[in-house]
Design an enzyme around this catalytic site. Structure first.
Site, short mmCIF file in Angstrom:
data_model
loop_
_atom_site.label_atom_id
_atom_site.label_comp_id
_atom_site.label_asym_id
_atom_site.label_seq_id
_atom_site.Cartn_x
_atom_site.Cartn_y
_atom_site.Cartn_z
N LYS A 150 0.81 -1.52 0.01
CA LYS A 150 0.14 0.00 0.02
C LYS A 150 0.89 0.93 0.43
O LYS A 150 0.53 2.16 -0.49
CB LYS A 150 -0.64 0.45 1.24
CG LYS A 150 -1.85 -1.22 1.14
CD LYS A 150 -2.98 -1.09 2.23
CE LYS A 150 -4.10 -1.98 2.09
NZ LYS A 150 -5.01 -2.39 3.18
N GLN A 204 -4.61 -1.51 9.51
CA GLN A 204 -4.39 -1.80 9.32
C GLN A 204 -5.13 -3.66 10.22
O GLN A 204 -5.15 -3.71 11.02
CB GLN A 204 -3.03 -3.01 8.54
CG GLN A 204 -2.95 -4.01 8.42
CD GLN A 204 -3.60 -4.18 6.32
OE1 GLN A 204 -3.70 -3.26 5.93
NE2 GLN A 204 -4.08 -5.22 5.56
N ASP A 256 -10.46 3.93 4.00
CA ASP A 256 -11.07 2.61 4.12
C ASP A 256 -12.34 2.19 4.09
O ASP A 256 -13.26 1.41 3.21
CB ASP A 256 -10.49 1.74 4.91
CG ASP A 256 -9.43 1.28 4.61
OD1 ASP A 256 -9.38 0.21 3.33
OD2 ASP A 256 -8.47 0.57 5.32
N1 GUN Z 1 -7.50 -5.78 5.97
C1 GUN Z 1 -7.75 -7.21 5.16
N2 GUN Z 1 -8.14 -5.53 3.93
C2 GUN Z 1 -8.29 -4.76 4.36
C3 GUN Z 1 -8.13 -3.66 4.09
O1 GUN Z 1 -9.42 -3.32 2.62
N3 GUN Z 1 -8.08 -2.69 4.44
C4 GUN Z 1 -7.23 -2.56 5.58
N4 GUN Z 1 -7.38 -1.91 6.72
N5 GUN Z 1 -7.26 -3.77 6.59
C5 GUN Z 1 -7.19 -4.79 5.62
#
Ligand code: GUN
Length: 283
Positions: free
Chosen positions: A50, A94, A117
């Protein structure tokens, strides 16, 4: 046809970069804080990917990794600090968080204006009523894939397997909004096979390795595999038994190098969007 998700992810990032450049010209430096707690190996790889993707588009990142046993209170205090930090334009927490934490409670304190998110219930509610520019990342990525491949959704029967807040619910909503007839299946669904067999489009987001078998897929179906799992030999695989299902499909996404890549690109897009909110603030 196996969909080239890398190409689509790169296109999302290329579309985003000029908008980030424009923000820089307006004196806004997009910067997202990526918060994680614990040592989960997969999460560390995700946040690294990311960060890299954001930087490619000119978005700064700040990785903040806490020990596994940090208290929920301490974590929430650090998020509150980021909410008030003017140099941070987006916050990503996360998941999964360590077991002693209430993920809902933690996500609820992310400032809605920095919530890349769409985890804050205010943002999720606005998303459902069509009142926001922010779309949950995986759902945004899947819609981009369908659009890129010119796959018609209107009037089609889409079966979504999985009902999570992070994927199942948001993608069901977007498919419905695109005039599909949507069936949502889940772990308590009887005869999953019967639902899937009738689908023009299957989106699977369950985390069950190779759940979707060839007897569950009709000829010419589109299959979108959101799962990132390990098979019995520890090899990465999706929710779909790819080897046997692929020959039946008109389109299918692979795992790895599939929806995961467009999800990350969608995050870059959302990070640009939350930075844009600063354009309208009094300086
Ligand atoms: N854990 C698994 N997928 C995601 C996501 O798209 N965003 C976040 N913040 N954590 C995750």
């Amino acid at each position: 046809m196996i969909i080239n998700c890398k190409k689509i992810a790169n296109e999302i990032i290329s579309e985003t970069k000029p908008k980030v450049d424009e923000l820089h010209k307006n004196g806004i430096v997009p910067c997202i804080a990526i918060v994680m707690a614990g040592n989960d190996y997969a999460s560390k790889i995700y946040i690294h990917n990311k960060s890299k993707a954001c930087q490619k588009a000119g978005i700064r990142t700040r990785e903040i990794i806490f020990r596994e046993n940090i208290s929920e209170y301490e974590l929430m205090k650090s998020i509150e600090k980021l909410n008030n930090d003017k140099s941070v334009t987006g916050i990503l927490v996360q998941l999964p968080l360590p077991k002693h934490m209430d993920e809902k409670k933690v996500c609820e304190i992310i400032s809605p204006a920095k919530d890349v998110d769409v985890f804050n219930p205010i943002n999720f509610g606005n998303f459902i009523i069509g009142n926001t520019d922010l779309t949950p990342c995986t759902a945004y990525g899947i819609m981009k894939v369908l659009k890129y491949e010119q796959i018609k959704i209107s009037e089609k029967h889409c079966v979504v397997v999985g009902r999570s807040n992070i994927v199942g619910k948001p993608i069901s909503h977007l498919l419905l909004k695109s005039d599909a007839t949507v069936t949502v299946c889940h772990s308590k669904t009887h005869n999953l096979e019967n639902f899937c067999k009738n689908a023009d489009v299957i989106v699977s987001a369950t985390g069950v390795p190779k759940l979707i078998k060839k007897n569950m897929v009709k000829n010419g179906a589109v299959v979108i595999d959101v799962g990132i799992n390990r098979d019995e030999n520890g090899k990465l695989c999706g929710d779909v038994d790819f080897e046997n299902v692929e020959p039946l499909c008109s389109y299918i996404t692979p795992v790895p190098k599939g929806i995961g890549l467009v999800t990350v690109a969608a995050l870059v897009h959302n990070a640009m969007k939350t930075a844009c909110f600063n354009l309208f603030k009094n300086k």
